[in-house]
Design a protein around this motif. Structure first.
Motif, PDB file in Angstrom:
ATOM      1  N   VAL A   1       0.858  -1.183   0.000  1.00  0.00           N
ATOM      2  CA  VAL A   1       0.000   0.000   0.000  1.00  0.00           C
ATOM      3  C   VAL A   1       0.897   1.237   0.000  1.00  0.00           C
ATOM      4  O   VAL A   1       1.604   1.486   0.988  1.00  0.00           O
ATOM      5  N   PRO A   2       0.905   2.012  -1.089  1.00  0.00           N
ATOM      6  CA  PRO A   2       1.778   3.180  -1.151  1.00  0.00           C
ATOM      7  C   PRO A   2       1.570   4.105   0.056  1.00  0.00           C
ATOM      8  O   PRO A   2       0.426   4.441   0.402  1.00  0.00           O
TER       9      PRO A   2
ATOM     10  N   ALA B   1      -4.651  -6.339   0.433  1.00  0.00           N
ATOM     11  CA  ALA B   1      -4.933  -7.387  -0.556  1.00  0.00           C
ATOM     12  C   ALA B   1      -5.021  -6.797  -1.960  1.00  0.00           C
ATOM     13  O   ALA B   1      -4.533  -7.401  -2.930  1.00  0.00           O
ATOM     14  N   ALA B   2      -5.619  -5.613  -2.068  1.00  0.00           N
ATOM     15  CA  ALA B   2      -5.728  -4.977  -3.387  1.00  0.00           C
ATOM     16  C   ALA B   2      -4.340  -4.622  -3.917  1.00  0.00           C
ATOM     17  O   ALA B   2      -4.031  -4.844  -5.094  1.00  0.00           O
ATOM     18  N   GLY B   3      -3.486  -4.090  -3.036  1.00  0.00           N
ATOM     19  CA  GLY B   3      -2.128  -3.738  -3.457  1.00  0.00           C
ATOM     20  C   GLY B   3      -1.321  -4.969  -3.831  1.00  0.00           C
ATOM     21  O   GLY B   3      -0.571  -4.968  -4.819  1.00  0.00           O
ATOM     22  N   LEU B   4      -1.458  -6.021  -3.046  1.00  0.00           N
ATOM     23  CA  LEU B   4      -0.743  -7.267  -3.340  1.00  0.00           C
ATOM     24  C   LEU B   4      -1.222  -7.872  -4.661  1.00  0.00           C
ATOM     25  O   LEU B   4      -0.408  -8.351  -5.460  1.00  0.00           O
ATOM     26  N   ALA B   5      -2.527  -7.847  -4.891  1.00  0.00           N
ATOM     27  CA  ALA B   5      -3.065  -8.382  -6.157  1.00  0.00           C
ATOM     28  C   ALA B   5      -2.516  -7.589  -7.341  1.00  0.00           C
ATOM     29  O   ALA B   5      -2.155  -8.171  -8.373  1.00  0.00           O
ATOM     30  N   ARG B   6      -2.424  -6.269  -7.192  1.00  0.00           N
ATOM     31  CA  ARG B   6      -1.843  -5.435  -8.273  1.00  0.00           C
ATOM     32  C   ARG B   6      -0.386  -5.823  -8.478  1.00  0.00           C
ATOM     33  O   ARG B   6       0.088  -5.954  -9.617  1.00  0.00           O
ATOM     34  N   HIS B   7       0.355  -6.026  -7.402  1.00  0.00           N
ATOM     35  CA  HIS B   7       1.758  -6.419  -7.472  1.00  0.00           C
ATOM     36  C   HIS B   7       1.896  -7.747  -8.217  1.00  0.00           C
ATOM     37  O   HIS B   7       2.735  -7.879  -9.116  1.00  0.00           O
TER      38      HIS B   7
END
Ligand code: 4NP
Length: 157
Positions: A116-117, A146-152
């Motif tokens: 998460v930035p 979870a959203a940030g990890l999924a983007r990663h």
């Protein structure tokens, strides 16, 4: 060969934070159409075999997700090769994971909020000894991470 992403979320008891992170990540991966697997575990063994805390089940249910069938387990050394990403919920658990990580570990080891930035290095606070409102904070952190990890992961595949 790049292996299919497999993510293990790790907290202390595996009944509050990591099941919620697993549920949030499964939902986000499904939304994005990512081909991934997910699981969760605890560094401790106090709750092995137990379902998630009723407050964790309730906050997930409010988001339309049933986690009642999840069962707590303790992290193992094999997890560091079975999974591509081992994601700790806080720095105490990250430290303990670094301590038990075997020499042949292949998994990337990190904190959930590293994705998460602006929140890199931050913990997802332990809600166990708090009140119900703490679980709303946990769920918000879990979904953001979870959203940030999924983007990663989407960027890696
Ligand atoms: P979790 O929360 O690590 O997010 O599952 C906890 C659950 C149980 C305990 C501590 C934290 N406990 O001490 O039993």
């Amino acid at each position: 060969m790049t292996s299919k992403p497999a993510v293990l979320f790790v907290c202390l008891g595996n009944i509050c934070r990591s099941p919620l992170a697993e549920a949030a990540f499964r939902a986000e991966a499904a939304r994005l159409g990512l081909d991934v697997t997910a699981d969760s575990a605890g560094t401790g063994d106090y709750h092995v075999g137990h379902p998630p805390d009723r407050r964790a089940q309730a906050v997930a249910a409010r988001a339309g997700i049933d986690i009642s069938q999840y069962r707590a387990r303790q992290v193992t050394q094999e997890d560091f090769t079975r999974f591509t990403h081992v994601v700790a919920l806080d720095s105490d658990n990250l430290r303990n994971l670094r301590r038990i990580r075997p020499a042949d570990a292949s998994a990337e080891l990190c904190l959930l909020l590293d994705f998460v930035p602006g929140r890199e290095g931050q913990p997802v606070a332990d809600p166990y000894y708090g009140d119900d409102a703490g679980f709303d904070v946990t769920w918000a952190d879990a979904t953001e991470g979870a959203a940030g990890l999924a983007r990663h992961i989407a960027g890696e595949t």
